[in-house]
Design an enzyme around this catalytic site. Structure first.
Site, short mmCIF file in Angstrom:
data_model
loop_
_atom_site.label_atom_id
_atom_site.label_comp_id
_atom_site.label_asym_id
_atom_site.label_seq_id
_atom_site.Cartn_x
_atom_site.Cartn_y
_atom_site.Cartn_z
N TYR A 1 -11.26 -6.20 0.98
CA TYR A 1 -10.96 -5.59 2.26
C TYR A 1 -10.10 -6.54 3.07
O TYR A 1 -10.38 -7.72 3.15
CB TYR A 1 -12.25 -5.32 3.03
CG TYR A 1 -12.40 -3.90 3.52
CD1 TYR A 1 -11.39 -3.29 4.24
CD2 TYR A 1 -13.57 -3.17 3.28
CE1 TYR A 1 -11.52 -1.99 4.69
CE2 TYR A 1 -13.72 -1.87 3.73
CZ TYR A 1 -12.68 -1.28 4.45
OH TYR A 1 -12.82 0.01 4.90
N THR B 1 8.96 6.27 0.23
CA THR B 1 7.89 6.11 -0.75
C THR B 1 8.30 4.97 -1.68
O THR B 1 9.45 4.51 -1.65
CB THR B 1 7.69 7.39 -1.56
OG1 THR B 1 8.96 7.77 -2.14
CG2 THR B 1 7.16 8.52 -0.71
N GLU C 1 -8.30 -5.67 6.45
CA GLU C 1 -7.76 -5.05 7.66
C GLU C 1 -6.98 -6.08 8.47
O GLU C 1 -7.42 -7.20 8.66
CB GLU C 1 -8.89 -4.47 8.51
CG GLU C 1 -9.46 -3.18 7.96
CD GLU C 1 -10.47 -2.56 8.90
OE1 GLU C 1 -10.90 -3.25 9.85
OE2 GLU C 1 -10.83 -1.39 8.69
N ASP D 1 14.37 8.85 6.43
CA ASP D 1 13.34 8.92 5.40
C ASP D 1 14.07 8.95 4.06
O ASP D 1 14.56 9.98 3.63
CB ASP D 1 12.50 10.18 5.61
CG ASP D 1 11.44 10.38 4.54
OD1 ASP D 1 11.45 9.65 3.53
OD2 ASP D 1 10.60 11.29 4.70
N ARG E 1 2.44 4.82 -6.36
CA ARG E 1 2.48 5.79 -5.27
C ARG E 1 2.08 5.10 -3.97
O ARG E 1 1.00 4.51 -3.87
CB ARG E 1 1.54 6.97 -5.56
CG ARG E 1 2.05 7.79 -6.72
CD ARG E 1 1.30 9.10 -6.91
NE ARG E 1 1.98 9.86 -7.94
CZ ARG E 1 3.02 10.65 -7.74
NH1 ARG E 1 3.50 10.79 -6.51
NH2 ARG E 1 3.58 11.30 -8.72
N LYS F 1 8.93 7.73 -7.01
CA LYS F 1 10.19 8.46 -7.18
C LYS F 1 11.24 7.57 -7.86
O LYS F 1 10.93 6.93 -8.87
CB LYS F 1 10.68 9.01 -5.83
CG LYS F 1 9.69 9.96 -5.15
CD LYS F 1 10.31 10.58 -3.91
CE LYS F 1 9.39 11.59 -3.26
NZ LYS F 1 8.32 10.97 -2.44
#
Length: 413
Positions: free
Chosen positions: A47, A224, A49, A198, A233, A227
């Site tokens: 974790y 992204t 954060e 984008d 991903r 692609k």
């Protein structure tokens, strides 16, 4: 092997489907084993954060190095001063970018959605249209972007953000001209429209230096990492506008997301390194060649094709074959050729049926598709859509795909 035999069976089934089929969905690709190995690593257990040097949890000393490495590689790859590698997806990246650039209710000018926009570019089913006020600019003649139409729309709507970037646009994009149009609009109107891109679909082409780099012209660029970029991903935000670095970080965490997926971030870092290699540019050149060749082959057969200047093209299957896009997608799927239905310029059908299909060669080229095979695949598609038995043609499709590099699922021991 998985101890969960039911899941292992499904993984094996999907592995066989992908290896025996011809993948032509323009938004799909195959990451390297190195990318998958990083994504499947022990980093998934941590974790973290916050951001490097400012975490909410202890024990992040190594994780900080992993995330810094990914950020530095992204900045080097795209010529950016700022990179945020935490967004879980392209949609999450757009969500954060909107929040950083304007208040709720802010005005966004994006492409008419039926002509190639993304759901997060103002679709009524997306958060974007419920949080912000969207207006749209049309394509010009022959379904191409028109700077004159963009100028008219800028003056008419005076948006807070002008948005470029498309999910089914087969031509080059002149980001430099867009920047000029926005600057002229701001000077003429005394306003402050920001420029957001984008670039999810063309990120790999940008990374290879084979088209204009929007990072040089836009205030914020989202993407992204799969692609054409051929990574895991996930999402990415880039910028050279120092006025928004802090706001972008805060918009990703804590506003939009909690703990980052550090195993995915590590995999992004691997993909960025791969894209920095000369081999990646050669790969992207081959993608463009295969795509253009197949698109032109359809034109030579008298099929209504958009042609292509990037990694995808559109076929008007309604005019050419009397089928809607959904019907064409299903028929081709039975032959082992995977495509997706897609709306085309001035489409008369709904998004659930569409008049077209979208075809891209990024995934097939990763596996080794040659130009001659791209031509043959175009003819196989034509035969299926003209009514030949898909199951009879599937045998040849499997032969082609079986001659390419095999994509394997992996597991750490």
């Amino acid at each position: 092997m998985q101890k969960d035999l039911v899941l292992q069976s499904l993984i094996n089934e999907e592995t066989d489907r992908q290896n025996q089929g011809i993948e032509l969905i323009a938004s799909e690709n195959y990451p390297s084993l190195d990318v998958m190995e990083a994504q499947g690593s022990i980093l998934t257990a941590k974790y973290a954060e916050g951001y490097p040097g400012n975490r909410y949890y202890g024990g992040c000393e190594v994780i900080d190095k992993v995330e810094d490495l990914a950020r530095d590689r992204a900045k080097e790859l795209f010529g950016a001063k700022y990179a945020n590698v935490q967004p879980h997806s392209g949609s999450q990246a757009n969500y954060a970018a909107y929040h950083a650039l304007m208040p709720n209710g802010g005005k966004v000018l994006s492409l008419v959605l039926n002509d190639g926009g993304h759901l997060t570019h103002g679709s009524p089913v997306s958060f974007s249209s419920h949080t912000y006020s969207f207006s749209h600019y049309p394509l010009g003649d022959e379904g191409r972007l028109s700077i004159e139409e963009i100028k008219k729309a800028l003056d008419e709507h005076d948006p807070d953000v002008f948005l470029a970037g498309y999910s089914s646009y087969p031509y080059d994009i002149d980001f430099k001209a867009m920047r000029k149009a926005i600057d002229e609009h701001n000077a003429r109107k005394g306003t402050h429209t920001l420029f957001m891109v984008d670039m999810a679909h063309i990120a790999g082409i940008v990374a290879a230096g084979l088209c204009q780099n929007p990072v040089e012209y836009a205030d914020v660029v989202t993407s992204t990492t799969h692609k054409t970029l051929r990574g895991p991903r996930g999402g990415l935000i880039l910028s050279n506008n120092e006025d928004y670095f802090k706001a972008l970080d805060s918009a990703v965490f804590p506003y939009a997301q909690g703990g980052p997926l550090e195993h995915v971030i590590a995999a992004k870092g691997v993909a960025f390194l791969e894209a920095l290699q000369p081999e990646f540019k050669e790969y992207m050149k081959k993608v463009l060649e295969n795509t253009k060749t197949a698109a032109e082959e359809f034109l030579s057969m008298g099929v209504s094709s958009s042609g292509s200047e990037n990694h995808l093209f559109l076929l008007n299957v309604l005019d050419s074959y009397g089928l809607n896009g959904k019907e064409a997608q299903i028929r081709l799927g039975k032959a082992g050729i995977t495509v997706n239905k897609n709306m085309i310029h001035n489409d008369t059908l709904s998004a659930f049926k569409t008049s077209g299909i979208r075809i891209g060669f990024a995934a097939a080229t990763t596996r080794g598709c040659s130009t001659s095979e791209a031509i043959e695949i175009a003819h196989l598609i034509d035969r299926v859509l003209k009514g030949e038995d898909p199951l009879a043609i599937k045998k040849r499709c499997v032969e082609i795909a079986s001659g390419w590099k095999r994509i394997e699922a992996i597991r750490h021991l």
